[in-house]
Design an enzyme around this catalytic site. Structure first.
Site, PDB file in Angstrom:
ATOM      1  N   ASP A  20      10.349   6.444  11.727  1.00  0.00           N
ATOM      2  CA  ASP A  20       9.592   7.712  11.147  1.00  0.00           C
ATOM      3  C   ASP A  20       9.928   7.671   9.778  1.00  0.00           C
ATOM      4  O   ASP A  20      10.887   6.946   9.496  1.00  0.00           O
ATOM      5  CB  ASP A  20       9.538   9.008  12.019  1.00  0.00           C
ATOM      6  CG  ASP A  20       8.322   9.881  11.566  1.00  0.00           C
ATOM      7  OD1 ASP A  20       7.760   9.716  10.648  1.00  0.00           O
ATOM      8  OD2 ASP A  20       7.917  10.819  12.371  1.00  0.00           O
TER       9      ASP A  20
HETATM   10  C1  BGC Z   1       5.479  12.076  10.330  1.00  0.00           C
HETATM   11  C2  BGC Z   1       4.702  10.953  11.287  1.00  0.00           C
HETATM   12  C3  BGC Z   1       3.782  10.274  10.110  1.00  0.00           C
HETATM   13  C4  BGC Z   1       4.637   9.599   9.092  1.00  0.00           C
HETATM   14  C5  BGC Z   1       3.945   8.974   8.145  1.00  0.00           C
HETATM   15  C6  BGC Z   1       6.119  11.429   9.255  1.00  0.00           C
HETATM   16  O1  BGC Z   1       6.633  12.725   8.331  1.00  0.00           O
HETATM   17  O2  BGC Z   1       6.466  12.653  11.415  1.00  0.00           O
HETATM   18  O3  BGC Z   1       4.117  11.614  12.185  1.00  0.00           O
HETATM   19  O4  BGC Z   1       3.139   9.074  10.858  1.00  0.00           O
HETATM   20  O5  BGC Z   1       5.192  10.863   8.378  1.00  0.00           O
HETATM   21  O6  BGC Z   1       3.008   9.630   7.300  1.00  0.00           O
END
Ligand code: BGC
Length: 799
Positions: free
Chosen positions: A326
Site C-alpha cells: 500500500d
Molecule cells: C489506500 C489504498 C489505495 C492506495 C493508492 C492508499 O492510501 O490505502 O487503498 O489503493 O492509497 O491510492
C-alpha cells in the site's frame, strides 16, 4: 476536508515528515516482530492460476529476465505517480526524504525512458498514460508500464459505494458493474484496479467500511469473486479486461477501536474463519495481484509478514501473481518500529513477498546495497520481477501497451440504466410504518406536494462516495433534480429547503425548512454524512447524524407531517431516535451518478426496495464492534428482556446495563413494499457420516429446502438467507453464520421452493491447530429474510 473529485492523491508530504520524525524514535524503541502463529497444512490442493501460470508466459518471462540489467529489474518493482517521488517535507525542506539516504527527487518520465519504471498509480487520461507508455516502449527492452488506479465503484459512470453494492446481495450485478468500469477505464490506459477491497469490517467506526462488503465472510467472499470476474473476465488479455488488486491483505478492517491504520490482533482461528475467506475467494477466482495492508497483525506489519505473504498467500493458496505494497507501506515499517532504516525495511518487505514498492522510494535505492551486502539474493529479486512480468504478459500489455478505443471522459449514457439499477438494488428500507393506516412508502397518487429537506438533497459531489474514480460532478442527477421532474409530471410540486449543512452549528435554515414541511403532504429528508466522512482516514467516534441534522429532523418530525428519512452514509449510523419517531427510513449509502433517478423510482414505487444490510446498525456506538455472528459466551442472555435494566436473574449475564445487545437493524435485514413468508424448512438428511463430510472436496452433502411466498400485493424481490450453527465442536462456534443466499423475484401470492446445498465449505470450521475440519456435531439451519430468521431444521454429523 474534501477529497478531490479525481483520484485522491495521498498527502505524501505528511507521511514523509512523520517517517523522518519516527526514525529516531524507532532506533531506541527496538524492533519487535512478534510471534508468528503456528503453521498449518493446507486443507485443499492449490491449483495454479491458468491465466498467469501458462507455459508460454513462463517462457517469455524467462527469456526477458535473462536480458535485464539490475536497474531494469529493480524498475519493475517500483511504482510512482506522475509527479514521481517528491522528497519535499512539510516545512519545505527538499533535502530530507522518507529514505534518509536519498536526497534525490525522482523524475517518473526519466525513469520510464530508461526502462526503470514498472508501474504507475492514478495517472488519469489516455494522453498522460500514452506519454509515459511511449517513453517506456522506446526504452532498451520495450517493457510496458502497468497503469493502476483506484477505480473502486466506477470510473466515469459511478455506482454505489461497495458497502451499498453489497446491500444488493446481487453478485451478477456486481460482476456487470465491475466489467462496465473496466470497459471505461481501459480507454484511458488503466489496466489495473486497486479493487476489490475485501476487508471484513465489523466496526462501523472504521471509515473504510464503505469500501468493502461489510461484516460477513460468506457475503464478502461472494462479492470478492464477483468483482474479480467482472474486472478480469475470462481472459485478462482482452482489451477491456483489467487486473484486480485485492486489498488490503490482511485483516486491515479489524483495526482496534475502528481507528484508521491501527493495530489488529487476533487468534489464527478468527483470522482464518472471519477475515481471510474473501481474500482467498478472490485468489481462487484468479485475482492477478494483491495489495499489502498498512496494519500490523499480531505484532507483524502485514507488509513485512512472511506468514501472510508467503505461508498463506503463496504456499497455501498457490498465488501466482504479485503483491504491491500500500501507499508508502514499506517506508512505514520504520514507523512501526520493526525496521531501523530504509535498507532493513526493504529487506523485510521484499523477503516477505511484497514485490512492488508503491511510493516509498525504498526498493530502487536499497536493493543494490542489499545485494552488495549479501542481505538479499538475486534469486529473490528475480522471482519478484518474474511475478510482475507474468501479469504484464497475461494482460497482453506487450502486444497492446496503449489505451484502445475512444476515450471515455464523461458518464456514459448507455451505462446509466445499469448504475441506476445498482443504486435501486442497494437501498435498504429500514422502516415503513403506517400513517393514518397506510404505509408512508411508496408515495401514493394523493401526494401532490413534497418538501425535500436536507444537505444531501442537492449535493451532486457527495453522491459519488469516497472513491469517485474519475467522476464528473455535473454528470450526477441529484434527488432534487429528479423529484422536481417527477412532481412536475404528476402535476404536483416540490418545495426544497436545505435546512442545514452536513456538519455545521448553524440552524439558520431551519425556519425555511419547517415552513416547507408545513406546506407539504409528505416530507423527504436527505440527511447523513459527507462522502469524505468515510473512506480512508474517515474513522468516527460518533455515529450519529453530524452537525445540526438531528435537531432539524426532530423539529421537522414535530410538524406532524409524514417524514421519509433517507440516510446517506458510508457506514451504519446510530438511528435510534429516528427508529422511534420517523415512520419511513431508508439507508441509501452514496448511490452514484444516477442517485436522484434511482431514489425517485423507489420513493414512488416504480421499483420496490430489495436491499438487505451487509453490516449491523447499532443502537449505540458503545456496542461496536457489533456483528451478528457472535459467540454465545458462557452466560448468554437467553430470553431475558434486555431493554430493561438488570435485576435479579438478568444481571450476571453477558449484556449491557443500558442498551440491548442486539443491533437496531441487524445484518441481513431489509423491508420491501411487499411482504414475504418462509415455511417448510427441511433438510434432505438427518445424519451425515463424518467420513464423507470431513473432506475438503465434499460438496452437496445435504440439501436444505424452504418455501418462500410473496404474501403482499405486488411483485417484489427478496434476498433469502441460510444460516448455520453447530454445537458440540471442539471450538466454540458463532451463534449462527451465513452459508447461502438467493435473490428471488415473486409475483403477489406466488410461492417458490428454495434449495441450498451444504458441503464441506459450509459445514467446516477451524480448530485450535488451524485445520479446517468437520467434527461430529449437531447442526441447526435457519432460512429467512435476515440474520434473525426463525424457521429452522436440524441434523447431525455422525461418527
Ligand atoms: C489506500 C489504498 C489505495 C492506495 C493508492 C492508499 O492510501 O490505502 O487503498 O489503493 O492509497 O491510492
Amino acid at each position: 476536508m474534501k477529497r478531490p473529485a479525481m483520484f485522491s492523491l495521498y498527502p505524501a508530504v505528511l507521511l514523509l515528515s512523520a517517517a523522518v520524525a519516527s526514525v529516531a524514535a524507532a532506533s531506541t524503541a527496538g524492533a519487535s516482530p512478534g510471534q508468528e502463529p503456528r503453521l498449518r497444512s493446507p486443507s485443499a490442493t492449490v491449483l495454479p492460476n491458468a491465466q498467469l501460470a501458462s507455459p508460454q508466459i513462463a517462457r517469455r518471462v524467462e527469456a526477458l529476465l535473462k536480458q535485464m540489467t539490475l536497474d531494469e529489474k529493480i524498475g519493475q518493482l517500483v511504482q510512482y505517480n506522475d509527479q514521481g517521488f517528491s522528497a519535499t517535507t512539510a516545512d519545505g525542506d527538499q533535502a530530507l526524504a522518507a529514505n534518509p539516504e536519498t536526497k534525490t527527487r525522482v523524475d517518473a518520465m526519466q525513469l520510464a525512458r530508461e526502462g526503470r519504471l514498472g508501474s504507475m498509480l492514478n495517472v488519469v487520461g489516455a494522453e498522460k498514460t500514452r506519454a509515459f507508455q511511449e517513453a517506456a516502449m522506446h526504452s532498451r527492452l520495450h517493457i510496458p508500464i502497468l497503469f493502476g488506479a483506484d477505480v473502486i465503484h466506477g470510473y466515469r459512470t459511478i455506482y454505489p459505494v461497495p458497502l451499498g453494492l453489497a446491500a444488493s446481495w446481487d453478485t451478477r450485478l456486481v460482476e456487470d458493474v465491475s466489467h462496465m468500469s473496466a470497459t471505461e477505464a481501459t480507454t484511458a490506459g488503466v489496466k489495473w484496479f486497486y479493487s476489490p477491497m475485501v476487508d471484513i469490517s465489523r466496526d462501523a467506526r472504521w471509515g473504510r467500511s464503505t469500501e468493502g462488503a461489510g461484516e460477513d465472510p460468506y457475503l464478502g467472499s461472494a462479492m470478492a469473486r464477483a468483482y474479480v470476474r467482472g474486472y478480469q473476465g475470462s481472459d485478462l488479455s482482452k482489451p477491456d479486461s483489467v487486473a484486480a488488486s485485492v486489498k488490503h491483505f490482511a485483516a486491515y478492517g479489524a483495526a482496534e477501536a475502528g481507528r484508521e491504520y491501527n493495530t489488529t490482533d487476533m487468534s489464527d482461528i478468527r483470522l482464518r474463519q472471519v477475515y481471510l475467506p474473501p481474500y482467498k475467494a478472490a485468489v481462487e477466482a484468479g485475482a492477478a495481484t494483491m495489495m499489502s495492508s498498512f496494519n500490523a497483525l499480531n505484532g507483524v506489519p502485514a507488509t513485512a509478514s512472511p506468514y501472510l505473504m508467503d505461508e498463506i498467500l503463496r504456499k497455501e493458496w498457490g498465488f501466482d501473481g504479485f503483491v504491491v505494497s500500500d501507499y508508502t507501506a514499506v517506508m512505514e515499517l520504520i514507523n512501526h518500529g520493526i525496521a531501523l532504516d530504509a535498507a532493513a525495511a526493504t529487506e523485510k518487505a521484499l523477503k516477505a513477498g511484497v514485490e512492488v514498492d508503491m511510493m516509498s522510494h525504498f526498493y530502487d535505492t536499497q536493493i543494490p546495497k542489499l545485494l552488495d551486502e549479501h542481505r538479499l539474493s538475486m534469486a529473490t529479486v528475480d522471482e519478484a520481477v518474474r511475478r510482475v512480468l507474468r501479469v504484464k504478459f497475461a494482460l497482453g500489455l506487450f502486444e497492446h501497451p496503449y489505451a484502445q478505443g475512444a476515450e471515455v471522459t464523461h458518464a456514459v449514457p448507455g451505462h446509466r440504466p445499469l448504475v441506476r439499477r445498482a443504486a435501486e438494488e442497494s437501498f435498504v428500507l429500514l422502516r415503513n410504518a403506517p400513517v393514518d393506516g397506510k404505509a408512508v412508502l411508496p408515495l401514493g397518487e394523493g401526494v401532490k406536494s413534497v418538501a425535500l429537506i436536507g444537505p444531501l438533497a442537492d449535493a451532486s459531489n457527495e453522491m459519488q462516495g469516497a472513491w469517485g474514480g474519475g467522476a464528473r460532478t455535473p454528470d450526477v442527477v441529484t434527488l432534487r433534480q429528479a423529484l422536481e421532474r417527477r412532481m412536475q409530471q404528476r402535476g404536483g410540486h416540490l418545495l426544497f429547503a436545505q435546512g442545514t449543512d452536513i456538519d455545521s452549528d448553524s440552524a439558520a435554515g431551519f425556519d425555511a425548512a419547517l415552513q416547507a414541511a408545513r406546506q407539504a403532504d409528505v416530507v423527504v429528508m436527505a440527511l447523513g454524512e459527507s462522502s469524505a466522512m468515510s473512506g480512508e482516514a474517515g474513522s468516527r467516534a460518533h455515529l450519529d447524524l453530524p452537525g445540526k441534522q438531528q435537531q432539524l429532523l426532530e423539529q421537522v418530525a414535530a410538524t406532524g407531517k409524514p417524514v421519509v428519512l433517507l440516510v446517506f452514509s458510508g457506514r451504519p449510523l446510530v438511528l435510534d431516535w429516528a427508529a422511534r419517531h420517523v415512520p419511513a427510513i431508508m439507508a441509501v449509502w452514496f448511490p452514484g451518478t444516477e442517485a436522484g433517478n434511482a431514489l425517485a423510482n423507489v420513493l414512488f414505487g416504480d421499483v420496490a426496495p430489495s436491499g438487505k444490510l451487509p453490516m449491523s446498525f447499532p443502537r449505540a456506538v458503545g456496542q461496536e464492534p457489533l456483528y451478528y455472528n457472535q459467540f454465545p459466551t458462557g452466560r448468554p442472555p437467553g430470553a431475558a428482556d434486555l431493554s430493561r435494566p438488570p435485576a435479579g436473574d438478568t444481571r450476571f449475564i453477558s449484556r449491557y446495563i443500558d442498551v440491548p445487545n442486539d443491533a437496531l437493524f441487524p445484518f441481513g435485514y431489509g423491508l420491501s413494499y411487499s411482504s414475504f413468508a418462509y415455511s417448510d424448512v427441511r433438510v434432505s438428511r438427518r445424519a451425515l457420516p463424518l467420513a464423507g463430510a470431513n473432506r475438503p472436496d465434499a460438496r452437496s452433502l445435504l440439501t436444505v429446502t424452504a418455501t418462500l411466498t410473496n404474501t403482499g400485493k405486488r411483485e417484489a424481490t427478496e434476498v433469502a438467507q441460510l444460516y448455520v450453527r453447530n454445537l458440540g465442536a471442539s471450538v466454540e462456534q458463532p451463534v449462527r453464520s451465513l452459508k447461502g443466499f438467493q435473490r428471488v423475484t415473486l409475483a403477489p401470492g406466488e410461492s417458490r421452493q428454495l434449495r441450498f446445498e451444504l458441503g464441506f465449505p459450509e459445514l467446516s470450521f477451524y480448530d485450535v491447530r488451524s485445520r479446517q475440519i468437520v467434527e461430529p456435531t449437531h447442526y441447526t439451519v435457519w432460512v429467512g429474510g435476515s440474520s434473525q430468521a426463525t424457521q429452522q431444521a436440524e441434523f447431525d454429523v455422525t461418527r
